[in-house]
Design a protein around this motif. Structure first.
Motif, PDB file in Angstrom:
ATOM      1  N   GLU A 158      42.869 110.167  40.277  1.00  0.00           N
ATOM      2  CA  GLU A 158      41.842 110.744  41.154  1.00  0.00           C
ATOM      3  C   GLU A 158      41.632 109.868  42.389  1.00  0.00           C
ATOM      4  N   LEU A 159      41.673 108.547  42.200  1.00  0.00           N
ATOM      5  CA  LEU A 159      41.549 107.648  43.347  1.00  0.00           C
ATOM      6  C   LEU A 159      42.760 107.769  44.269  1.00  0.00           C
ATOM      7  N   GLY A 160      43.927 108.030  43.666  1.00  0.00           N
ATOM      8  CA  GLY A 160      45.106 108.274  44.487  1.00  0.00           C
ATOM      9  C   GLY A 160      44.940 109.522  45.336  1.00  0.00           C
ATOM     10  N   SER A 161      44.369 110.587  44.755  1.00  0.00           N
ATOM     11  CA  SER A 161      44.096 111.819  45.508  1.00  0.00           C
ATOM     12  C   SER A 161      43.068 111.558  46.607  1.00  0.00           C
ATOM     13  N   PHE A 162      42.037 110.793  46.270  1.00  0.00           N
ATOM     14  CA  PHE A 162      41.004 110.430  47.243  1.00  0.00           C
ATOM     15  C   PHE A 162      41.620 109.682  48.429  1.00  0.00           C
ATOM     16  N   THR A 163      42.500 108.722  48.135  1.00  0.00           N
ATOM     17  CA  THR A 163      43.154 107.935  49.185  1.00  0.00           C
ATOM     18  C   THR A 163      43.989 108.821  50.092  1.00  0.00           C
ATOM     19  N   ALA A 164      44.789 109.717  49.504  1.00  0.00           N
ATOM     20  CA  ALA A 164      45.686 110.567  50.290  1.00  0.00           C
ATOM     21  C   ALA A 164      44.921 111.603  51.099  1.00  0.00           C
ATOM     22  N   ILE A 165      43.969 112.296  50.470  1.00  0.00           N
ATOM     23  CA  ILE A 165      43.250 113.380  51.167  1.00  0.00           C
ATOM     24  C   ILE A 165      42.411 112.846  52.307  1.00  0.00           C
ATOM     25  N   GLY A 191      44.762 101.933  47.517  1.00  0.00           N
ATOM     26  CA  GLY A 191      43.634 102.425  48.300  1.00  0.00           C
ATOM     27  C   GLY A 191      42.346 101.689  47.994  1.00  0.00           C
ATOM     28  N   ALA A 192      42.121 101.360  46.712  1.00  0.00           N
ATOM     29  CA  ALA A 192      40.909 100.628  46.333  1.00  0.00           C
ATOM     30  C   ALA A 192      40.888  99.245  46.962  1.00  0.00           C
ATOM     31  N   ASN A 193      42.017  98.536  46.945  1.00  0.00           N
ATOM     32  CA  ASN A 193      42.089  97.207  47.556  1.00  0.00           C
ATOM     33  C   ASN A 193      42.017  97.301  49.072  1.00  0.00           C
ATOM     34  N   PHE A 194      42.600  98.357  49.639  1.00  0.00           N
ATOM     35  CA  PHE A 194      42.529  98.544  51.080  1.00  0.00           C
ATOM     36  C   PHE A 194      41.083  98.651  51.539  1.00  0.00           C
ATOM     37  N   ALA A 206      48.808 127.294  51.076  1.00  0.00           N
ATOM     38  CA  ALA A 206      50.105 126.711  51.436  1.00  0.00           C
ATOM     39  C   ALA A 206      50.032 125.187  51.480  1.00  0.00           C
ATOM     40  N   LEU A 207      48.945 124.657  52.040  1.00  0.00           N
ATOM     41  CA  LEU A 207      48.783 123.199  52.105  1.00  0.00           C
ATOM     42  C   LEU A 207      48.694 122.597  50.705  1.00  0.00           C
ATOM     43  N   ALA A 208      47.944 123.231  49.826  1.00  0.00           N
ATOM     44  CA  ALA A 208      47.790 122.724  48.470  1.00  0.00           C
ATOM     45  C   ALA A 208      49.131 122.675  47.748  1.00  0.00           C
ATOM     46  N   SER A 209      49.930 123.701  47.915  1.00  0.00           N
ATOM     47  CA  SER A 209      51.245 123.741  47.270  1.00  0.00           C
ATOM     48  C   SER A 209      52.183 122.687  47.847  1.00  0.00           C
ATOM     49  N   TRP A 210      52.161 122.554  49.166  1.00  0.00           N
ATOM     50  CA  TRP A 210      53.070 121.625  49.846  1.00  0.00           C
ATOM     51  C   TRP A 210      52.767 120.171  49.490  1.00  0.00           C
ATOM     52  N   LEU A 211      51.499 119.837  49.339  1.00  0.00           N
ATOM     53  CA  LEU A 211      51.097 118.444  49.106  1.00  0.00           C
ATOM     54  C   LEU A 211      50.911 118.099  47.629  1.00  0.00           C
ATOM     55  N   VAL A 213      45.868 104.804  58.692  1.00  0.00           N
ATOM     56  CA  VAL A 213      45.817 105.439  57.366  1.00  0.00           C
ATOM     57  C   VAL A 213      47.173 105.886  56.822  1.00  0.00           C
ATOM     58  N   PHE A 214      48.226 105.803  57.634  1.00  0.00           N
ATOM     59  CA  PHE A 214      49.510 106.318  57.168  1.00  0.00           C
ATOM     60  C   PHE A 214      50.007 105.558  55.949  1.00  0.00           C
ATOM     61  N   SER A 215      49.731 104.263  55.912  1.00  0.00           N
ATOM     62  CA  SER A 215      50.187 103.480  54.764  1.00  0.00           C
ATOM     63  C   SER A 215      49.557 103.980  53.476  1.00  0.00           C
ATOM     64  N   ARG A 216      48.303 104.461  53.551  1.00  0.00           N
ATOM     65  CA  ARG A 216      47.633 104.984  52.364  1.00  0.00           C
ATOM     66  C   ARG A 216      48.077 106.403  52.044  1.00  0.00           C
ATOM     67  N   GLY A 217      48.212 107.229  53.080  1.00  0.00           N
ATOM     68  CA  GLY A 217      48.592 108.613  52.846  1.00  0.00           C
ATOM     69  C   GLY A 217      50.029 108.767  52.379  1.00  0.00           C
ATOM     70  N   LEU A 218      50.908 107.875  52.847  1.00  0.00           N
ATOM     71  CA  LEU A 218      52.335 107.993  52.555  1.00  0.00           C
ATOM     72  C   LEU A 218      52.770 107.137  51.372  1.00  0.00           C
ATOM     73  N   PHE A 219      51.916 106.218  50.957  1.00  0.00           N
ATOM     74  CA  PHE A 219      52.309 105.199  49.964  1.00  0.00           C
ATOM     75  C   PHE A 219      52.911 105.820  48.702  1.00  0.00           C
ATOM     76  N   GLU A 220      52.240 106.790  48.114  1.00  0.00           N
ATOM     77  CA  GLU A 220      52.698 107.342  46.832  1.00  0.00           C
ATOM     78  C   GLU A 220      54.015 108.088  46.968  1.00  0.00           C
ATOM     79  N   TYR A 221      54.331 108.562  48.189  1.00  0.00           N
ATOM     80  CA  TYR A 221      55.573 109.311  48.393  1.00  0.00           C
ATOM     81  C   TYR A 221      56.760 108.396  48.701  1.00  0.00           C
ATOM     82  N   VAL A 222      56.492 107.166  49.119  1.00  0.00           N
ATOM     83  CA  VAL A 222      57.554 106.223  49.469  1.00  0.00           C
ATOM     84  C   VAL A 222      57.842 105.240  48.329  1.00  0.00           C
TER      85      VAL A 222
END
Length: 507
Positions: free
Chosen positions: A40-47, A280-283, A105-110, A252-261
């Motif tokens: 959930e924190l990962g979702s919070f960080t990305a969204i 994201g929590a440490n950030f 569409a956004l929900a499916s894509w992300l 914020v790109f480092s947080r939004g992209l982190f889980e995908y990279v």
């Protein structure tokens, strides 16, 4: 020197409210880490990384444009406000509708299948943010620091209150641990499977309740859009839009992209999204630097524009930069040497402390962001905002390249270095262009020395281990005193002038 004191006074009001507000908001972190899963924190960080991008698109540089055209173009400030506010209301409704209807569409894509409502709420959040941006800017322009501070603080208190109500209070009532008589009511509004949903919902409710307050404080305006007035403003704002997009990429790109990279199973026992939650929590611990920069920005932007016609403004801007570097360097040391305590308090869940070592790098990165903000005044005052696009685009490229190059190798540290290197390069490039078009006598030698000294002391204190806890605390914090003593020694002449501004020098 009186102008510096005036700026310090304005910054203090903005700063106290910003520090208090962000501190209250920051207290949600131990709640999130205690009550929500890492996913959930990962979702919070990305969204919220996506929300940061959308905030820039929805306001497209119009706050700075308002300051420029309401102070330095011989226009009626109220008419400038009315024109820009009318434009922002129109575009916010239009863009919000596009996101609202594109939510499935956004929900499916992300990767949020079946949760399209998250993106509909997100559309409302950013639309309201954009509509309220100019009333906040108007309060700053009119030096109404106290109403600005109180409304910002009120918004944060509402947001925190809703978060605590849904995530903590309703959970314990639903679980039968608190006020069981309220269970029938709570069962109608509480969903135990929701996490990120309650964070977004709280944000939306808090923002919506601020609309009548801000509209009342900013005063009535006549809705209307005059092409002749708005067209030059648009030309001024467009480069700022791209500057903002590139800047938010850096932030914020480092947080939004982190889980995908991040490669799968890079951290044993954590999925990519869970690792994104840890990062994201440490950030968020870097907020100690970011909130000071934000408070400074609120006060300094109108201050710089108001002082721009003074022939002594370059020397004044240099003193502002010097004081800023000293204060923020001291803050970096103070936070870094106490990360073991701060991490233990704010990061309640298991495994979050493993990424604490990246925080000094993030603090230095945000410090360079503040330096860049100081330096960037030259292209705002000379109407050459196109350079903002060039410089921040360069920073965005650095961010993306470093993320893809280092995150698969260094994980958390790779993402942190993307923040530091991006802002560092932006500051350096902005300095060299600025000295060509708007020379300012910065004390670059001293400033660089303070930065290097503070960063060295930060990591020395962070890694210093002593078995006895009290002795370790005293030893680590003695490094803060070391930094202060060095500053006092090197700045003794300047401090003497500041304390005795009217005293004449002996020939």
């Amino acid at each position: 020197m009186s102008q510096l004191k005036k700026l310090a006074g304005q910054t203090a009001i903005y700063g106290i409210s910003s520090i208090l507000g962000k501190t209250i908001n920051f207290l949600l972190l131990p709640i999130y880490t205690a009550y929500l899963a890492k996913e959930e924190l990962g979702s919070f960080t990305a969204i919220y990384a996506f929300i940061a991008f959308l905030n820039i698109i929805f306001t497209y540089g119009m706050e700075t444009t308002y300051f420029r055209y309401a102070t330095g173009k011989s226009l009626d400030p109220q008419k400038v406000f009315a024109q820009i506010q009318s434009l922002l209301i129109t575009t916010s409704i239009s863009l919000g509708a596009i996101i609202y209807f594109s939510a499935p569409a956004l929900a499916s894509w992300l990767g949020y299948e079946g949760q399209e409502y998250l993106f509909r709420w997100m559309a409302w959040i950013v639309a309201i943010d954009a509509v309220l941006a100019l009333p906040y800017a108007k309060l700053r322009k009119e030096n109404k620091a106290l109403p600005f501070a109180l409304t910002k603080l009120g918004n944060i208190l509402l947001n925190v209150g809703f978060n605590i109500f849904f995530i903590v209070f309703c959970f314990h009532v639903w679980n039968g641990e608190l006020l069981s008589s309220l269970q029938p009511f709570v069962n109608t509004i509480y969903n135990s499977d929701w996490g990120i949903e309650y964070i977004l919902l709280s944000n939306l409710l808090a923002n919506a309740l601020m609309i009548p307050v801000l509209f009342k404080l900013s005063g009535k305006f006549v809705f209307g859009m005059d092409k002749e007035i708005l067209q030059p403003m648009w030309h001024y704002a467009v480069p700022l839009l791209f500057m903002g997009l590139a800047g938010v990429t850096n932030e914020v790109f480092s947080r939004g992209l982190f889980e995908y990279v991040l490669p799968e199973n890079f951290y044993e026992g954590l999925t990519q999204r869970e690792a994104g939650g840890v990062f994201g929590a440490n950030f968020r611990l870097a907020i100690f630097m970011n909130l000071i920069i934000q408070a400074f920005k609120y006060a300094a932007e109108p201050f710089f524009f108001n002082q721009s016609t003074d022939k002594n403004s370059p020397a004044l801007f240099a003193r502002v930069m010097h004081a800023f570097v000293i204060f923020c360097s001291l803050l970096m040391v103070a936070v870094s040497v106490n990360l073991n305590i701060l991490g233990g308090f704010f990061l309640r869940g298991e495994g979050y402390g493993e990424a604490l070592y990246i925080v000094p790098v993030l603090l230095l990165g945000y410090l360079f962001l503040g330096i860049y903000f100081n330096l960037s005044i030259w292209f705002k005052l000379t109407d050459q905002t196109k350079y903002s696009f060039y410089i921040t685009s360069l920073g965005a490229v650095v961010t993306v390249v470093v993320i893809f190059a280092l995150v698969p190798v260094l994980g958390y540290m790779g993402a942190a270095l993307s923040t530091l290197l991006s802002y560092l390069i932006m500051a350096v490039v902005c300095y060299f262009f600025g000295q060509k078009y708007f020379p300012i006598p910065y004390q670059k030698g001293k400033d660089l020395f303070y930065l290097l000294l503070a960063f060295g002391l930060s990591y020395l204190g962070f890694f210093l281990e002593i078995d006895q806890a009290v002795l370790q605390f005293i030893t680590r914090n003695s490094l803060v005193i070391v930094f202060v003593l060095v500053v006092l020694w090197l700045e003794k002449e300047e401090l003497r002038k500041f304390s005795n501004p009217l005293k004449k020098r002996k020939p």
